[in-house]
Design a protein around this motif. Structure first.
Motif, short mmCIF file in Angstrom:
data_model
loop_
_atom_site.label_atom_id
_atom_site.label_comp_id
_atom_site.label_asym_id
_atom_site.label_seq_id
_atom_site.Cartn_x
_atom_site.Cartn_y
_atom_site.Cartn_z
N GLN A 281 5.88 -15.61 -36.54
CA GLN A 281 5.79 -14.20 -36.90
C GLN A 281 5.66 -14.00 -38.41
OE1 GLN A 281 8.31 -11.33 -34.84
NE2 GLN A 281 8.88 -12.89 -33.35
N GLY A 282 5.98 -15.02 -39.18
CA GLY A 282 5.71 -14.98 -40.61
C GLY A 282 4.34 -15.55 -40.93
N TYR A 283 3.95 -16.59 -40.21
CA TYR A 283 2.69 -17.31 -40.47
C TYR A 283 1.47 -16.45 -40.10
CZ TYR A 283 -0.82 -21.04 -40.16
OH TYR A 283 -1.94 -21.81 -40.31
N LEU A 284 1.47 -15.92 -38.87
CA LEU A 284 0.27 -15.24 -38.37
C LEU A 284 -0.12 -13.99 -39.15
CD1 LEU A 284 0.50 -15.62 -34.48
CD2 LEU A 284 -1.08 -16.74 -36.05
N PRO A 285 0.83 -13.13 -39.58
CA PRO A 285 0.40 -11.95 -40.33
C PRO A 285 -0.37 -12.27 -41.61
CG PRO A 285 2.63 -11.63 -39.52
CD PRO A 285 2.26 -13.06 -39.23
N ILE A 286 0.03 -13.34 -42.31
CA ILE A 286 -0.70 -13.74 -43.51
C ILE A 286 -2.11 -14.17 -43.14
CG2 ILE A 286 -0.81 -15.41 -45.40
CD1 ILE A 286 1.38 -13.35 -45.77
N LYS A 287 -2.23 -14.97 -42.11
CA LYS A 287 -3.54 -15.45 -41.66
C LYS A 287 -4.42 -14.28 -41.22
CE LYS A 287 -5.70 -18.90 -38.66
NZ LYS A 287 -5.46 -19.97 -37.67
N ILE A 288 -3.84 -13.34 -40.48
CA ILE A 288 -4.59 -12.18 -40.00
C ILE A 288 -5.08 -11.33 -41.18
CG2 ILE A 288 -4.34 -9.97 -38.80
CD1 ILE A 288 -2.45 -11.51 -36.84
N LEU A 289 -4.20 -11.10 -42.15
CA LEU A 289 -4.59 -10.31 -43.31
C LEU A 289 -5.70 -10.97 -44.11
CD1 LEU A 289 -1.20 -8.92 -44.69
CD2 LEU A 289 -3.07 -7.61 -43.68
N LEU A 290 -5.60 -12.29 -44.30
CA LEU A 290 -6.64 -12.99 -45.08
C LEU A 290 -7.97 -12.99 -44.35
CD1 LEU A 290 -4.56 -15.94 -46.54
CD2 LEU A 290 -5.49 -13.97 -47.76
N ASN A 291 -7.94 -13.17 -43.02
CA ASN A 291 -9.19 -13.10 -42.26
C ASN A 291 -9.82 -11.71 -42.37
OD1 ASN A 291 -9.42 -15.71 -41.29
ND2 ASN A 291 -8.18 -15.32 -39.48
N TYR A 292 -8.98 -10.70 -42.36
CA TYR A 292 -9.49 -9.33 -42.45
C TYR A 292 -10.00 -9.02 -43.85
CZ TYR A 292 -9.64 -4.26 -42.06
OH TYR A 292 -10.06 -2.95 -42.06
N LEU A 293 -9.24 -9.42 -44.87
CA LEU A 293 -9.63 -9.11 -46.25
C LEU A 293 -10.85 -9.90 -46.71
CD1 LEU A 293 -6.04 -9.04 -47.79
CD2 LEU A 293 -7.56 -7.06 -47.50
N VAL A 294 -10.93 -11.16 -46.26
CA VAL A 294 -12.01 -12.02 -46.73
C VAL A 294 -13.27 -11.84 -45.89
CG1 VAL A 294 -12.75 -14.41 -47.02
CG2 VAL A 294 -10.44 -13.72 -47.70
N TYR A 295 -13.11 -11.87 -44.54
CA TYR A 295 -14.27 -11.84 -43.65
C TYR A 295 -14.50 -10.50 -42.98
CZ TYR A 295 -13.75 -16.93 -43.99
OH TYR A 295 -13.63 -18.22 -44.44
N LYS A 296 -13.56 -9.54 -43.18
CA LYS A 296 -13.60 -8.28 -42.44
C LYS A 296 -13.49 -8.54 -40.94
CE LYS A 296 -13.83 -5.71 -46.03
NZ LYS A 296 -12.64 -4.93 -46.44
N LYS A 297 -12.78 -9.59 -40.59
CA LYS A 297 -12.61 -9.96 -39.19
C LYS A 297 -11.32 -9.34 -38.66
CE LYS A 297 -12.12 -13.96 -36.14
NZ LYS A 297 -12.03 -15.45 -36.08
#
Length: 348
Positions: A308-324
């Motif tokens: 629950q700590g790991y996934l939010p960072i990954k989700i945010l970076l995917n969204y910010l970088v790739y707009k995914k």
């Protein structure tokens, strides 16, 4: 074998952030060092990975704020965040932690409003479920800042990007089945919850709702004998449970929807030496593992706080970088039931 940015930095005898500045043609590097790094890059044939290429389109630093409540899960959540940052090592990602006391709505609201003014890139949030916090999340989202809720706290009606955590209702249903098995289908159960039944707090209320539903529909011979509302406050929980264990009557089982397990466990160690009361709780904190090993807690349902700590960072970076965008609005972590047998060493 593909050479990494970190290896380039080692060969140039500089910090990897210096190599990153050269790759992105940013200031702060002397001409001599810049030439040296470019020469090494050319000689080794190094090419940035896809994330690095995408980051060139963004500002030099991705600023993420982690606004977290001071509860038992905090250390595991932070461990998961740091694990995610290690995965993206070499990139300029700055995570600032803002720790809020449980139920301090005013402080959380002030922090969120300031983060919107500061125009951070993204927010990881364990929200206090109130209208003012929901409105703050909506305003932040409308300002172009994605918010991922976690730590088993959520406001589903808000505009947050997604929620990462346990399916609380389902977890409560599983707990009811465990209690039924421990009590052989008959007995009285006390619920220790975080809030009043009318309050809105996702993880505790969800677990309670799921538990009560299963008891009513599937286990009619299990009786919910009462509730202790502890607000995840050690002082309140100790006071209420001490009174119950001293004066009785004792329940056959206790279902703890949130915090306070360590306190209740130590009280039972003093009053219930024969382990008559069966306990079901949540998470795998060291103190809970010890209580299971000592036979005081019968089982715990782990919601994978590190994830629950790991996934939010990954989700945010995917969204910010790739707009995914994330695959779903709610991303449920896998629950794991831990009992004494699952914690024992393997037989040699």
């Amino acid at each position: 074998m593909r050479i990494t940015l970190k290896e380039i930095a080692k060969m140039a005898n500089v910090h990897y952030s210096t190599v990153d500045k050269v790759l992105h043609d940013r200031e702060g590097v002397s001409d001599e060092v810049r030439k040296k790094i470019k020469r090494i890059i050319k000689e080794t044939g190094y090419t940035p990975n896809s994330l690095g290429q995408a980051l060139q389109k963004k500002s030099s630093v991705i600023r993420i704020a982690a606004v977290l409540l001071k509860v038992d899960a905090l250390n595991m959540i932070k461990e998961g965040i740091h694990q995610a940052l290690a995965y993206y090592e070499g990139f300029d990602i700055d995570v600032q932690f803002h720790l809020i006391q449980y139920f301090d709505e005013a402080s959380q609201l002030n922090v969120l409003e300031q983060l919107m003014k500061d125009k951070v890139d993204g927010i990881v949030l364990s929200p206090i479920n109130t209208e003012s916090i929901r409105n703050a999340i909506d305003n932040i989202t409308d300002a172009g800042i994605p918010v991922v809720t976690t730590m088993n706290f959520d406001i589903p009606e808000s505009k947050r990007l997604c929620f990462v955590g346990q399916d609380a209702v389902r977890a409560g249903m599983v707990a009811a089945s465990l209690i039924d098995g421990l009590l052989s289908g008959h007995g009285k159960v006390l619920l220790v919850t975080a809030t009043e039944q009318t309050a809105t707090i996702s993880y505790s209320e969800g677990r309670r709702v799921g538990f009560e539903h299963m008891i009513k529909e599937e286990y009619p011979n299990i009786e919910i004998a009462g509730y202790v509302v502890g607000y995840d406050d050690p002082i309140v929980i100790k006071r209420e449970m001490s009174s119950l264990l001293k004066n009785g009557p004792w329940p056959n089982g206790i279902f703890i929807t949130g915090g306070g397990v360590a306190i209740i466990g130590e009280l039972l160690r003093r009053y219930d030496k024969d382990h008559k009361i069966k306990i079901v709780c949540f998470e795998r904190y060291p103190e809970i593992i010890k209580l299971i090993q000592d036979g005081i807690v019968n089982c715990t349902i782990d919601s994978n706080m590190r994830k629950q700590g790991y996934l939010p960072i990954k989700i945010l970076l995917n969204y910010l970088v790739y707009k995914k965008k994330p695959a779903a609005n709610e991303i449920y972590t896998k629950s794991e039931i831990l009992v004494k047998g699952s914690l024992c060493k393997k037989i040699q």
